[in-house]
Design a protein around this motif. Structure first.
Motif, short mmCIF file in Angstrom:
data_model
loop_
_atom_site.label_atom_id
_atom_site.label_comp_id
_atom_site.label_asym_id
_atom_site.label_seq_id
_atom_site.Cartn_x
_atom_site.Cartn_y
_atom_site.Cartn_z
N GLY A 103 -3.50 7.25 -2.41
CA GLY A 103 -3.51 7.29 -0.96
C GLY A 103 -4.82 6.79 -0.39
O GLY A 103 -5.71 6.33 -1.12
N SER A 159 0.22 7.82 -8.41
CA SER A 159 -0.49 9.09 -8.30
C SER A 159 -1.92 8.84 -7.84
O SER A 159 -2.60 7.96 -8.38
CB SER A 159 -0.50 9.80 -9.66
N TRP A 212 0.85 -1.20 0.00
CA TRP A 212 0.00 0.00 0.00
C TRP A 212 0.88 1.24 0.00
O TRP A 212 0.64 2.18 -0.76
CB TRP A 212 -0.87 0.06 1.25
N LYS A 213 1.87 1.25 0.87
CA LYS A 213 2.74 2.42 1.02
C LYS A 213 3.52 2.67 -0.27
O LYS A 213 3.65 3.82 -0.72
CB LYS A 213 3.71 2.19 2.18
N PHE A 214 4.02 1.60 -0.88
CA PHE A 214 4.78 1.73 -2.14
C PHE A 214 3.89 2.31 -3.24
O PHE A 214 4.31 3.23 -3.96
CB PHE A 214 5.32 0.35 -2.55
N ALA A 264 1.14 4.11 -2.91
CA ALA A 264 0.77 5.50 -2.59
C ALA A 264 1.92 6.46 -2.84
O ALA A 264 1.71 7.58 -3.31
CB ALA A 264 0.30 5.60 -1.14
N LYS A 265 3.14 6.00 -2.54
CA LYS A 265 4.32 6.87 -2.68
C LYS A 265 4.75 7.01 -4.14
O LYS A 265 5.08 8.11 -4.60
CB LYS A 265 5.46 6.32 -1.84
N GLN A 266 4.78 5.90 -4.86
CA GLN A 266 5.29 5.91 -6.23
C GLN A 266 4.22 6.24 -7.28
O GLN A 266 4.53 6.76 -8.34
CB GLN A 266 5.92 4.55 -6.57
N GLN A 280 1.71 4.51 9.81
CA GLN A 280 2.42 3.27 9.55
C GLN A 280 2.45 2.39 10.80
O GLN A 280 2.35 1.15 10.70
CB GLN A 280 3.86 3.58 9.08
#
Length: 223
Positions: A150, A147, A139-141, A143-145, A189
């Motif tokens: 989130g 667009s 999920w974090k990957f 959301a971060k990489q 997190q």
């Protein structure tokens, strides 16, 4: 925190039989099935999830054939070449949902998918190989990489393509609060790691996929 035995018995009592319980539980795709999904289909579903956010799903789904047309079948190599002028022109196309921020996310996510393809061989390889014992890391990957991925968009996208994941819906969050695992929606997190640990324990005790445990847990909330 209650163990899986309690969760299973609660759901069996609620649904009346093992067959009735099994009938409402989702089945995740295998790693082989996830790897076989083409990058254009991943981009299409990713975009569909983004456009569904905050809107009636049936409205978005009805317009999706037009989206497929204007975004070249979501071929990431073609979509990534769409510039600002082309996206601005789509704002005049009544067949699609004219939300400039969401429209801009499509070429950005096309680039994201191409970057992953260069490293992993395909986007499907990334999704298939990511361990479910760290699904919050995926999920974090995303959301971060990516667009506009989130909030709940990343887990909901994963559920749509068949990747095994839990989704912190309102009912599931209420159930997690009742079991004293978290005291608020898991946006940090730290809280997500706590939820992951609980699901990992239930998964180890039962062998059930995370998505099934997620649905079972949500049904422990009384309405």
């Amino acid at each position: 925190m209650r163990d899986y035995k309690w969760l299973n018995e609660y759901c069996l009592n609620r649904f009346g039989s093992a067959a009735a319980l099994e009938s409402i539980l989702p089945q995740p795709s295998s790693p082989e099935e996830l790897r076989a999904i083409s990058d254009d289909r991943y981009l299409s579903v990713l975009s569909l999830r983004i456009f569904r956010a905050g809107l009636k799903h049936s409205l978005v789904d009805a317009k999706w054939p037009a989206f497929e047309e204007v975004f070249f079948g979501f071929d990431p190599e073609k979509v990534v070449l769409m510039g600002a002028e082309r996206l601005e022109s789509l704002m005049q196309d009544a067949r699609i949902i004219r939300h400039l921020g969401k429209l801009k996310s499509v070429p950005r996510n096309a680039q994201f998918i191409l970057d992953v393809r260069q490293e992993k061989g395909s986007f499907g390889a990334l999704i298939a190989d990511w361990p479910i014992t760290d699904i919050v890391g995926l999920w974090k990957f995303l959301a971060k990489q990516g667009s506009q991925l989130g909030g709940l968009s990343a887990p909901r996208f994963l559920r749509m393509v068949g990747k095994d994941t839990f989704i912190p819906s309102d009912d599931m969050v209420a159930a997690l609060k009742a079991q004293k695992i978290i005291d608020k929606p898991p946006t940090s997190q730290k809280d997500r790691v706590a939820v992951q640990a609980a699901f990992n324990q239930w998964h180890a005790e039962s062998g059930r996929p995370l998505c099934q445990l997620s649905v079972m847990l949500a049904h422990t909330v009384n309405h």
